[in-house]
Design a protein around this motif. Structure first.
Motif, PDB file in Angstrom:
ATOM      1  N   LEU A  18       0.835  -1.206   0.000  1.00 45.35           N
ATOM      2  CA  LEU A  18       0.000   0.000   0.000  1.00 45.35           C
ATOM      3  C   LEU A  18       0.866   1.251   0.000  1.00 45.35           C
ATOM      4  O   LEU A  18       0.565   2.225  -0.718  1.00 45.35           O
ATOM      5  CB  LEU A  18      -0.924   0.004   1.222  1.00 45.35           C
ATOM      6  N   ALA A  19       1.925   1.255   0.773  1.00 45.88           N
ATOM      7  CA  ALA A  19       2.829   2.410   0.790  1.00 45.88           C
ATOM      8  C   ALA A  19       3.407   2.648  -0.596  1.00 45.88           C
ATOM      9  O   ALA A  19       3.559   3.807  -1.033  1.00 45.88           O
ATOM     10  CB  ALA A  19       3.942   2.192   1.807  1.00 45.88           C
ATOM     11  N   VAL A  63      -4.675   6.918  -3.714  1.00 45.18           N
ATOM     12  CA  VAL A  63      -5.256   7.399  -2.466  1.00 45.18           C
ATOM     13  C   VAL A  63      -6.131   6.299  -1.873  1.00 45.18           C
ATOM     14  O   VAL A  63      -6.916   5.662  -2.596  1.00 45.18           O
ATOM     15  CB  VAL A  63      -6.105   8.662  -2.718  1.00 45.18           C
ATOM     16  N   VAL A  64      -6.008   6.064  -0.576  1.00 43.62           N
ATOM     17  CA  VAL A  64      -6.855   5.069   0.085  1.00 43.62           C
ATOM     18  C   VAL A  64      -8.298   5.560   0.087  1.00 43.62           C
ATOM     19  O   VAL A  64      -8.586   6.675   0.524  1.00 43.62           O
ATOM     20  CB  VAL A  64      -6.380   4.806   1.526  1.00 43.62           C
ATOM     21  N   GLU A  99     -12.449   5.437   7.909  1.00 43.15           N
ATOM     22  CA  GLU A  99     -12.761   6.860   7.821  1.00 43.15           C
ATOM     23  C   GLU A  99     -14.088   7.133   7.117  1.00 43.15           C
ATOM     24  O   GLU A  99     -14.521   6.367   6.258  1.00 43.15           O
ATOM     25  CB  GLU A  99     -11.635   7.587   7.066  1.00 43.15           C
ATOM     26  N   PRO A 100     -14.751   8.261   7.456  1.00 47.29           N
ATOM     27  CA  PRO A 100     -15.966   8.659   6.730  1.00 47.29           C
ATOM     28  C   PRO A 100     -15.694   8.783   5.235  1.00 47.29           C
ATOM     29  O   PRO A 100     -14.636   9.272   4.823  1.00 47.29           O
ATOM     30  CB  PRO A 100     -16.298  10.028   7.337  1.00 47.29           C
ATOM     31  N   ALA A 160      -8.289  -6.132   3.504  1.00 45.64           N
ATOM     32  CA  ALA A 160      -7.307  -5.568   2.582  1.00 45.64           C
ATOM     33  C   ALA A 160      -7.721  -4.142   2.242  1.00 45.64           C
ATOM     34  O   ALA A 160      -8.745  -3.639   2.716  1.00 45.64           O
ATOM     35  CB  ALA A 160      -7.193  -6.420   1.322  1.00 45.64           C
ATOM     36  N   TRP A 161      -6.921  -3.500   1.398  1.00 46.90           N
ATOM     37  CA  TRP A 161      -7.094  -2.079   1.092  1.00 46.90           C
ATOM     38  C   TRP A 161      -7.753  -1.854  -0.270  1.00 46.90           C
ATOM     39  O   TRP A 161      -7.575  -2.637  -1.202  1.00 46.90           O
ATOM     40  CB  TRP A 161      -5.733  -1.386   1.080  1.00 46.90           C
ATOM     41  N   LEU A 162      -8.473  -0.729  -0.377  1.00 55.99           N
ATOM     42  CA  LEU A 162      -8.960  -0.212  -1.645  1.00 55.99           C
ATOM     43  C   LEU A 162      -8.325   1.155  -1.883  1.00 55.99           C
ATOM     44  O   LEU A 162      -8.192   1.941  -0.955  1.00 55.99           O
ATOM     45  CB  LEU A 162     -10.483  -0.047  -1.637  1.00 55.99           C
TER      46      LEU A 162
END
Length: 266
Positions: A52-53, A61-62, A229-230, A86-88
């Motif tokens: 992700l980094a 951008v996350v 996060e919102p 996991a990340w989007l």
């Protein structure tokens, strides 16, 4: 720092680099865990964060998070008893009307999902499904196009986690609902490929209720020091088995209350 910790960090970086290289070159590879038994879930999640980094260093951008293995049947198949997270990023969001970007993917597969958009921060530990649902601004239908970096989609849980849960791209439907308006455990979906219904499920396939998946994600990320996060999108996991997306095909997910989501195979 102990040598074992140093080794784990070094190996997490190596795993992340290996999978990012496979993604960029669109080259599938064999299971990392089978080559290196030291690929624990902790190392796999560390690799996920390192990747992700790297994505963020390239301007991504996350924008949310995704869950995998939220189906009890898939957990049994994989021999695990909990999902993974996991990340989007913004690069994974596919605008409506665009085909599957085959030039970016190795062997895309589609699965229908229920997606949340958060209205306020959500952080574990101790988040319940009811608390998770209270943090949701609205819910949508979605199709996720997953794309494992492993040949034949054959991998261990740690492999999948290191590979960001087989992230590819995703698209959400045009209809949004307040979570109070529908019973998400009963929300049904028909998965259609080229005009034929190939599978069906309800929201109860996702840990009994998609809010349970959101609570799990909040608690798991909370243990890693991350607050949801919102505005973040949360893909709660495949409701059915994923189906291969062939060139020229058309895949659609038809939800009871959340409308239809359609994507061309490219």
């Amino acid at each position: 720092m102990s040598n074992s910790n140093t080794d784990a960090q070094w190996n997490a970086a190596r795993v992340a680099d290996t999978l990012l290289t496979a993604e960029r070159s669109r080259t599938a590879r064999t299971s990392i865990a089978h080559e290196w038994p030291g690929l624990t879930l902790d190392v796999a999640y560390a690799a996920q964060d390192i990747a992700l980094a790297d994505r963020r260093s390239r301007g991504e951008v996350v924008t949310g998070i995704k869950l995998g293995l939220t189906s009890r049947a898939k957990q049994k198949q994989m021999g695990v008893d909990e999902p993974s997270v996991a990340w989007l990023t913004d690069a994974m969001a596919l605008p409506a009307g665009l085909p599957v970007p085959r030039e970016r993917l190795i062997h895309p597969r589609a699965e229908p999902e229920i997606a949340f958009v958060l209205g306020r921060p959500l952080s574990g530990p101790g988040v319940t499904a009811a608390q998770a649902l209270a943090a949701v601004d609205h819910v949508m239908g979605a199709i996720e196009i997953i794309d494992s970096r492993y040949s034949g989609f054959k991998f261990t849980l740690a492999d999948a986690v290191a590979d960001n849960n087989s992230s590819g791209v995703y698209l959400t439907g045009p209809i949004t609902r307040n979570v109070s308006e529908i019973d998400l455990s009963l929300e049904a979906c028909l998965l259609e490929v080229d005009g034929d219904i190939v599978d069906s499920a309800t929201g109860s396939a996702v840990l009994g209720h998609p809010a349970e998946a959101l609570a799990f994600a909040a608690n798991t990320f909370g243990a890693r020091g991350v607050t949801l996060e919102p505005g973040w999108v949360v893909l709660t996991g495949g409701m059915t088995d994923a189906v291969a997306v062939e060139p020229g095909s058309r895949v659609a997910a038809h939800f009871t209350s959340l409308g239809s989501v359609t994507v061309a195979g490219g």
